[in-house]
Write a protein that holds these residues in place. Structure first.
Motif, PDB file in Angstrom:
ATOM      1  N   THR A   5       8.504   3.452  23.829  1.00 43.65           N
ATOM      2  CA  THR A   5       8.908   4.862  23.720  1.00 43.65           C
ATOM      3  C   THR A   5       8.380   5.449  22.414  1.00 43.65           C
ATOM      4  OG1 THR A   5      10.994   4.194  22.691  1.00 43.65           O
ATOM      5  CG2 THR A   5      11.024   4.566  25.070  1.00 43.65           C
ATOM      6  N   LEU A   6       8.275   6.776  22.369  1.00 42.62           N
ATOM      7  CA  LEU A   6       7.813   7.442  21.153  1.00 42.62           C
ATOM      8  C   LEU A   6       8.852   8.460  20.696  1.00 42.62           C
ATOM      9  CD1 LEU A   6       4.978   7.124  23.072  1.00 42.62           C
ATOM     10  CD2 LEU A   6       4.074   7.888  20.885  1.00 42.62           C
ATOM     11  N   ASP A   7       8.944   8.598  19.393  1.00 38.30           N
ATOM     12  CA  ASP A   7       9.773   9.642  18.818  1.00 38.30           C
ATOM     13  C   ASP A   7       9.033  10.187  17.602  1.00 38.30           C
ATOM     14  OD1 ASP A   7      12.063  11.252  18.472  1.00 38.30           O
ATOM     15  OD2 ASP A   7      12.768   9.897  16.886  1.00 38.30           O
ATOM     16  N   ARG A   8       8.909  11.494  17.492  1.00 43.22           N
ATOM     17  CA  ARG A   8       8.124  12.135  16.440  1.00 43.22           C
ATOM     18  C   ARG A   8       6.744  11.476  16.303  1.00 43.22           C
ATOM     19  NH1 ARG A   8       9.936  11.059  11.762  1.00 43.22           N
ATOM     20  NH2 ARG A   8      11.193   9.331  12.555  1.00 43.22           N
ATOM     21  N   GLY A   9       6.158  11.182  17.436  1.00 42.54           N
ATOM     22  CA  GLY A   9       4.809  10.625  17.438  1.00 42.54           C
ATOM     23  C   GLY A   9       4.733   9.148  17.143  1.00 42.54           C
ATOM     24  N   ARG A  10       5.871   8.552  16.796  1.00 40.09           N
ATOM     25  CA  ARG A  10       5.863   7.143  16.384  1.00 40.09           C
ATOM     26  C   ARG A  10       6.371   6.224  17.483  1.00 40.09           C
ATOM     27  NH1 ARG A  10       5.590  10.461  12.337  1.00 40.09           N
ATOM     28  NH2 ARG A  10       4.964   9.750  10.265  1.00 40.09           N
ATOM     29  N   VAL A  11       5.660   5.108  17.695  1.00 39.73           N
ATOM     30  CA  VAL A  11       6.128   4.110  18.666  1.00 39.73           C
ATOM     31  C   VAL A  11       7.376   3.461  18.084  1.00 39.73           C
ATOM     32  CG1 VAL A  11       5.563   1.936  19.804  1.00 39.73           C
ATOM     33  CG2 VAL A  11       3.816   3.709  19.564  1.00 39.73           C
ATOM     34  N   GLN A  12       8.420   3.353  18.926  1.00 37.80           N
ATOM     35  CA  GLN A  12       9.699   2.881  18.387  1.00 37.80           C
ATOM     36  C   GLN A  12       9.882   1.366  18.461  1.00 37.80           C
ATOM     37  OE1 GLN A  12      11.814   5.920  20.832  1.00 37.80           O
ATOM     38  NE2 GLN A  12      12.980   6.237  18.957  1.00 37.80           N
ATOM     39  N   LEU A  60       0.831  -1.211   0.000  1.00 41.30           N
ATOM     40  CA  LEU A  60       0.000   0.000   0.000  1.00 41.30           C
ATOM     41  C   LEU A  60       0.866   1.261   0.000  1.00 41.30           C
ATOM     42  CD1 LEU A  60      -2.774  -0.699   2.686  1.00 41.30           C
ATOM     43  CD2 LEU A  60      -3.139  -0.368   0.228  1.00 41.30           C
ATOM     44  N   GLU A  61       0.396   2.265  -0.726  1.00 41.57           N
ATOM     45  CA  GLU A  61       1.045   3.582  -0.640  1.00 41.57           C
ATOM     46  C   GLU A  61       0.023   4.521  -0.017  1.00 41.57           C
ATOM     47  OE1 GLU A  61       1.963   4.198  -4.751  1.00 41.57           O
ATOM     48  OE2 GLU A  61       3.296   2.455  -4.764  1.00 41.57           O
ATOM     49  N   ILE A  62       0.328   4.971   1.198  1.00 37.45           N
ATOM     50  CA  ILE A  62      -0.632   5.811   1.921  1.00 37.45           C
ATOM     51  C   ILE A  62       0.019   7.112   2.322  1.00 37.45           C
ATOM     52  CG2 ILE A  62      -2.243   5.951   3.872  1.00 37.45           C
ATOM     53  CD1 ILE A  62      -2.085   2.905   4.101  1.00 37.45           C
ATOM     54  N   SER A  63      -0.718   8.185   2.115  1.00 40.23           N
ATOM     55  CA  SER A  63      -0.253   9.484   2.600  1.00 40.23           C
ATOM     56  C   SER A  63      -1.088   9.824   3.833  1.00 40.23           C
ATOM     57  CB  SER A  63      -0.433  10.498   1.465  1.00 40.23           C
ATOM     58  OG  SER A  63      -0.344  11.784   1.971  1.00 40.23           O
ATOM     59  N   TRP A  64      -0.408  10.079   4.946  1.00 39.65           N
ATOM     60  CA  TRP A  64      -1.100  10.289   6.230  1.00 39.65           C
ATOM     61  C   TRP A  64      -1.058  11.744   6.656  1.00 39.65           C
ATOM     62  CZ3 TRP A  64      -3.530   6.087   8.191  1.00 39.65           C
ATOM     63  CH2 TRP A  64      -3.051   4.810   7.855  1.00 39.65           C
ATOM     64  N   ASP A  65      -2.143  12.175   7.309  1.00 39.30           N
ATOM     65  CA  ASP A  65      -2.106  13.415   8.081  1.00 39.30           C
ATOM     66  C   ASP A  65      -1.803  12.976   9.511  1.00 39.30           C
ATOM     67  OD1 ASP A  65      -2.601  15.575   9.664  1.00 39.30           O
ATOM     68  OD2 ASP A  65      -4.737  15.752   9.167  1.00 39.30           O
ATOM     69  N   ASP A  66      -0.614  13.324  10.005  1.00 35.79           N
ATOM     70  CA  ASP A  66      -0.198  12.829  11.317  1.00 35.79           C
ATOM     71  C   ASP A  66      -0.994  13.421  12.475  1.00 35.79           C
ATOM     72  OD1 ASP A  66       1.583  11.057  10.269  1.00 35.79           O
ATOM     73  OD2 ASP A  66       3.343  12.351  10.524  1.00 35.79           O
ATOM     74  N   GLY A  67      -1.665  14.531  12.240  1.00 30.23           N
ATOM     75  CA  GLY A  67      -2.533  15.086  13.279  1.00 30.23           C
ATOM     76  C   GLY A  67      -1.772  15.736  14.428  1.00 30.23           C
ATOM     77  N   PRO A  68      -2.470  15.923  15.546  1.00 34.35           N
ATOM     78  CA  PRO A  68      -1.929  16.750  16.643  1.00 34.35           C
ATOM     79  C   PRO A  68      -0.795  16.096  17.438  1.00 34.35           C
ATOM     80  CG  PRO A  68      -4.051  15.807  17.261  1.00 34.35           C
ATOM     81  CD  PRO A  68      -3.838  15.453  15.821  1.00 34.35           C
ATOM     82  N   ASN A  69      -0.577  14.789  17.248  1.00 37.12           N
ATOM     83  CA  ASN A  69       0.443  14.123  18.070  1.00 37.12           C
ATOM     84  C   ASN A  69       1.767  13.907  17.334  1.00 37.12           C
ATOM     85  OD1 ASN A  69      -1.300  13.848  20.332  1.00 37.12           O
ATOM     86  ND2 ASN A  69      -2.351  12.189  19.228  1.00 37.12           N
ATOM     87  N   ALA A  70       1.919  14.586  16.197  1.00 34.60           N
ATOM     88  CA  ALA A  70       3.077  14.330  15.333  1.00 34.60           C
ATOM     89  C   ALA A  70       4.419  14.623  16.013  1.00 34.60           C
ATOM     90  CB  ALA A  70       2.954  15.152  14.053  1.00 34.60           C
ATOM     91  N   ALA A  71       4.409  15.484  17.020  1.00 33.83           N
ATOM     92  CA  ALA A  71       5.682  15.863  17.654  1.00 33.83           C
ATOM     93  C   ALA A  71       5.936  15.145  18.979  1.00 33.83           C
ATOM     94  CB  ALA A  71       5.715  17.369  17.869  1.00 33.83           C
ATOM     95  N   LEU A  72       5.027  14.261  19.375  1.00 33.61           N
ATOM     96  CA  LEU A  72       5.175  13.596  20.682  1.00 33.61           C
ATOM     97  C   LEU A  72       6.473  12.815  20.775  1.00 33.61           C
ATOM     98  CD1 LEU A  72       1.894  11.829  21.874  1.00 33.61           C
ATOM     99  CD2 LEU A  72       3.095  13.765  22.913  1.00 33.61           C
ATOM    100  N   SER A  73       7.189  13.014  21.866  1.00 34.15           N
ATOM    101  CA  SER A  73       8.367  12.180  22.090  1.00 34.15           C
ATOM    102  C   SER A  73       8.487  11.884  23.571  1.00 34.15           C
ATOM    103  CB  SER A  73       9.630  12.880  21.608  1.00 34.15           C
ATOM    104  OG  SER A  73      10.047  13.821  22.565  1.00 34.15           O
ATOM    105  N   THR A  74       9.014  10.716  23.887  1.00 31.90           N
ATOM    106  CA  THR A  74       9.162  10.316  25.283  1.00 31.90           C
ATOM    107  C   THR A  74      10.069  11.304  26.009  1.00 31.90           C
ATOM    108  OG1 THR A  74       8.987   8.062  24.501  1.00 31.90           O
ATOM    109  CG2 THR A  74       9.684   8.346  26.766  1.00 31.90           C
ATOM    110  N   THR A  75      11.126  11.747  25.347  1.00 28.96           N
ATOM    111  CA  THR A  75      12.060  12.683  25.977  1.00 28.96           C
ATOM    112  C   THR A  75      11.325  13.962  26.402  1.00 28.96           C
ATOM    113  OG1 THR A  75      13.429  11.922  24.153  1.00 28.96           O
ATOM    114  CG2 THR A  75      14.443  13.445  25.705  1.00 28.96           C
ATOM    115  N   GLY A  76      10.550  14.493  25.490  1.00 29.60           N
ATOM    116  CA  GLY A  76       9.817  15.719  25.801  1.00 29.60           C
ATOM    117  C   GLY A  76       8.819  15.514  26.925  1.00 29.60           C
TER     118      GLY A  76
END
Lengths: 725, 220
Positions: free
Chosen positions: A650-657, A285-301
């Motif tokens: 953990t999360l980085d740039r909103g993504r579970v690592q 699949l080729e999908i283009s996503w709108d990451d929404g409001p959590n795109a910057a979430l990181s565990t460090t932050g």
């Protein structure tokens, strides 16, 4: 017979005829169907004539079927609840079978008011009702025999599946009495046995579900297949709350076996003939996503935000005395900060859900802990009434809370897929989907300040907790959140058993876009660690033996004190150990049960930790099946060790690592310690067993590491902490 | 749809144990699993062949590849499947042998363990084409009637909790015992490290393997 009884009986008969949770034929591969030599076997068993209540059925074949309203996810309810019925029924245990209950108000949790399994409450909440169900049936069987023999029922007794007339020596099996018993009026409030007469309750009893779990016969949700069923994998947003902007499915549709690709609210669903083409298709699949409001979430932050919050008091959950004054007047104060990560439940059976959606009904097979909620959610998603939705509960390949989601995420999504697919579907989550799918145990930060007097006794204790609420936004808000405080966030902290004269526990509840949920032992899973590890620090700061100080401060907690003493004695507390080895002790009260554990740990020069031995003492009230209690303590300890030593989401740039078991690791057999379990005999009511052994594990191990190496563990998982000599 | 039982339908929910016993006089179920377990000798229930000729002779492979010849639990089968499909999914979906479980898809958890020519392998990463012509044994082929020492020991010790990983645990243990009749705890840990149990039944797995080894030794 009253109208209600009539209705109930009809309910069973109808249920049986329609395959309502009792019986169904499964999908058979074409190559099997094509074999004409294969002879059809009649699949409808005789419907047991005697169904005195929602929980018991007795057939003319003497088989006693106990309908269990709790989901079996390993905790042994398919054995312990039938034991309760069998005890009062005087059944022949070898004739007792179990059957999962359909969804019906008759099966609602007596306290929670819905049909669900959780909170370590199955035995505690059904302790009276299941025994009453058995006792009622026994009285009716005796009544039937008395009618047949024309004698006074009081002159008869039941024993091992028979009604016996001691005077004449006559015996009639339960099965032979079933039809007549069905005509008897169910008595009300039959007196229950004196516990000293228990024959089955309290005896180690082999599980009824084991044979099917050792030859491949056991059916889990993922094993269900129905005619015409498609297998579906869903590509979900890589960031929580993300949405599909656009997608191209050309390559996915070109994969042989892929039937269709459709957009659903949670992502893009690939509908295929089986798992492999669905997976191949999804990869294409080729999908283009709108990451929404959590795109910057990181565990460090988030860690920085939590640490800042922890430095100021939150909403006060409990206050005793004047901790501020007591700290100011203390001989010595210590402050420590603790951190615990998000955790995935990681049941061995990844999530899955089979849905057969028709215009006027919907049939669902899924390993759920949350039948009533899932049925209502499925009905809403399907545009049906709840009574048009049937849920079958197969075995659960582990639950740990993930399969009791008030948001019904995996069920609603499967119904949406079925709607789009216009065919029966099985939505399968891969391990990666399961690990990255959210609904985690929340991430926590805890900050403590403790004060001790000149004799080294704790005089003040403040504890600030920071973490998301698992209850906010669920139907449980009304009774679990009081004055802005989620009771599950502070459980095991605000109800500290130790007698410390000045105490404050307060809470910050940040709103974060990561979906969170209960996870085996819920709030206790984090408070157990933080509280018991800091208690150890405070004991050492005051020059006290951590066991002796606990014992002293539990003067008003006799049950916990007994448990603590038993664990210390069996765990060889105070005995010498070679250098590099240490013992740690911890207690925790949760789900109304008392648990204490002693861990024996070594730390080598390279910082490698090995847990050699865990000794566990438990008081969980009266015990139904001692072997199951033992098994749950053993399992809970290994579950707790996985969290203590290894796991972290953990999360980085909103993504579970993390993705799979290589980066979200589980304890393995070569790391599993020797475990000893000691049960304190009790005549109190049964209390929780499935969860209470988890909370003391991490602190016992962390305290043992301090004893072995002089290094404090204030952050989990331990394997991420540098412990090199 | 579900109210109409299909021939050879599996029981679900009622009591699989009772269903299994009831289905066939020999004690084997009339389930797909039984079709490739050769032990069923009851003439009435016996399956003439697991390979309905009429079905396969009438069509070509959709994968444009030759049929794959598999020997599963003693039965020869010709299957029209994508040769790259992991053996796990052929066992579970094509052959309805659902005792072998999916846990990770990366050979990390051992839930999918089966025997390939007597060796324990992770079927989730084994191309079905690479298993062709070899002896495959699944948990259903170990002994449906629970007669294998490991099954007896597992029942005696009550090893399983949720049970999901246990097929894989037993299949790994079976290979260990065939190579080492008296394993130590260390031998067990080494052989079983690839099998994750999230319920944490490890101490009972060890105990049951020792017990099964004992049973095996006393009968040989």
């Amino acid at each position: 017979m009253s109208a209600t009884e009539m209705k109930r009986r009809d309910f069973f008969k109808t249920g049986a005829a329609l395959g309502g949770g009792l019986l169904l034929s499964l999908y058979i591969p074409e190559w099997v169907l094509a074999d004409s030599v294969h002879e059809a076997t009649p699949l409808t068993p005789s419907i047991p004539p005697f169904a005195p209540n929602a929980f018991v059925r007795i057939g003319t074949d003497n088989i006693v079927t106990v309908i269990v309203n709790k989901s079996e996810m390993g905790q042994g309810v398919y054995t312990s609840l039938p034991m309760l019925v069998a005890e009062e029924l005087e059944a022949d245990w070898s004739k007792v079978r179990y059957e999962p209950a359909p969804v019906d108000a008759a099966y609602n949790h007596p306290v929670f008011g819905i049909q669900m399994t959780g909170g370590s409450t199955s035995t505690a909440s059904e302790w009276e009702r299941f025994r009453q169900a058995g006792a009622t049936a026994r009285v009716m069987l005796i009544g039937a025999a008395a009618k047949n023999w024309k004698v006074d029922p009081a002159s008869l007794r039941a024993e091992n599946g028979y009604v016996i007339n001691p005077a004449s020596g006559a015996r009639a099996s339960f099965g032979s009495l079933a039809e007549v018993a069905a005509t008897m009026t169910p008595p009300k409030d039959v007196p229950l046995k004196d516990p000293k007469d228990f024959k089955l309750i309290g005896k180690p009893t082999r599980r009824l579900d084991t044979p099917d779990k050792v030859n491949g016969a056991a059916q889990f949700g993922l094993d269900i297949a129905i005619p015409g069923m498609m297998t579906v994998l869903v590509a979900r947003a890589p960031v929580f709350g993300g949405k599909v902007l656009s997608f191209n499915a050309d390559k996915a549709k070109a994969v042989p076996g892929v039937k269709n690709v459709v957009q659903i609210p949670s992502g893009v669903a690939v509908i295929a003939k089986g798992f492999w083409p669905a997976k191949q298709g999804r990869d294409q699949l080729e999908i283009s996503w709108d990451d929404g409001p959590n795109a910057a979430l990181s565990t460090t932050g988030m860690r920085e935000q939590y640490a800042t919050l922890a430095k100021t008091p939150g909403l006060v959950a409990r206050k005793v005395g004047d901790p501020t004054k007591a700290l100011a007047g203390a001989t010595k104060t210590i402050t420590a900060e603790y951190e615990m990560p998000y955790l995935a439940h990681a049941a061995m059976e990844p999530l899955n859900c089979v849905v057969d959606l028709r215009s006027d009904r919907c049939e669902i097979w899924t390993g759920t802990q949350f039948q009533t909620g899932d049925r209502a959610a499925a009905a809403a998603a399907a545009g049906l009434k709840p009574e048009q939705v049937t849920i079958h509960t197969p075995l659960l390949g582990g639950g740990f809370g993930r399969r009791a989601n008030p948001a019904s995420d995996f069920v609603i999504e499967a119904v949406q897929v079925a709607k789009a697919a216009k065919a029966p579907v099985k939505v399968v989550w891969t391990r990666e989907d399961d690990t990255r799918g959210g609904w985690y145990r929340p991430m926590w930060s805890d900050r403590f300040t403790g004060g001790i007097d000149e004799k080294g006794n704790p005089v003040a204790w403040t504890h600030t907790i920071v973490g998301q609420s698992i209850i906010a936004g669920t139907p449980f808000e009304g009774f679990l959140i009081k004055d802005g405080i989620d009771g599950t966030s502070v459980e095991g902290a605000a109800d500290l058993l130790y007698g410390i004269p000045n105490l404050q526990v307060d809470l910050h509840t940040p709103k974060i876009g990561v979906p969170v949920l209960w996870w085996r032992s819920v709030g206790h899973s984090h408070n157990g660690f933080a509280v018991e590890a800091f208690f150890d620090e405070l004991a050492h700061a005051g020059g006290k033996d951590p066991y002796e100080l606990r014992r002293t401060l539990l003067a008003d907690q006799p049950r916990m004190r007994v448990v603590l003493e038993l664990a210390a004695q069996k765990g060889d507390w105070g005995k010498r150990l070679p250098a590099g080895r240490g013992r740690g002790i911890a207690t925790h009260f949760s789900f109304s049960s008392y648990v204490a554990q002693v861990a024996e740990v070594s730390v080598d020069k390279q910082g490698a930790v090995r847990v050699h031995r865990m000794v566990c003492a438990v008081d969980c009230g009266r015990v139904v099946n001692p072997d199951t209690v033992k098994a749950q303590m053993e399992g809970g300890i290994n579950f707790g060790l996985t969290a203590a030593l290894k796991s972290e989401i953990t999360l980085d740039r909103g993504r579970v690592q993390q993705r799979n078991f290589h980066d979200y690791q589980m304890l393995r057999i070569n790391e599993a310690p020797e475990i000893e379990v000691y049960i304190v005999p009790s005549t109190e009511k049964p209390t929780g067993v499935g969860e209470p052994s988890v909370p003391p594990v991490a602190p016992a191990v962390a305290n043992a590491i301090f004893a072995a190496s002089g290094k404090r563990i204030r952050k989990l998982p331990i394997l991420k902490v540098d412990l090199r000599g | 749809m579900l109210a109409t039982p299909l021939p050879g339908g599996l029981f679900f929910g009622l009591d699989p144990g009772a269903a299994r016993k009831a289905a066939c006089p020999c004690g084997y179920p009339t389930a797909p699993a039984a079709l490739i377990v050769p032990s069923c000798t009851s003439s009435k229930q016996k399956i003439s062949s697991a390979q309905p000729k009429s079905f396969y002779e009438s069509r070509f492979s959709i994968y444009d590849t030759p049929m794959i010849n598999l020997k599963v639990n003693g039965k020869q089968l010709n299957l029209d499947v994508d040769p790259d499909t992991p053996l796990l999914w052929v066992l579970r979906e094509t052959l309805a042998l659902t005792g072998t479980k999916y846990g990770c898809g990366m050979a990390l958890c051992g839930a999918c363990t089966v025997h390939l020519n007597g060796e324990a392998i992770r079927s989730c990463v084994k191309r079905v084409a690479d298993a062709a012509g070899k002896e495959i044994t699944t948990i259903e082929g170990l002994a449906l009637d629970l007669s294998h020492p490991l099954q007896k020991a597992w029942i005696e010790v009550d090893v399983p909790q949720c049970g999901y990983c246990q097929s894989g645990q037993i299949m790994s243990a079976a290979v260990l015992l065939s190579e080492n009749p008296a394993p130590t705890d260390n031998d067990i840990d080494e052989a079983m490290t690839g099998n994750i149990c999230r319920c944490g039944t490890y101490s009972r797995v060890r105990q049951a393997i020792h017990r099964a080894a004992e049973m095996k030794r006393s009968t040989t």
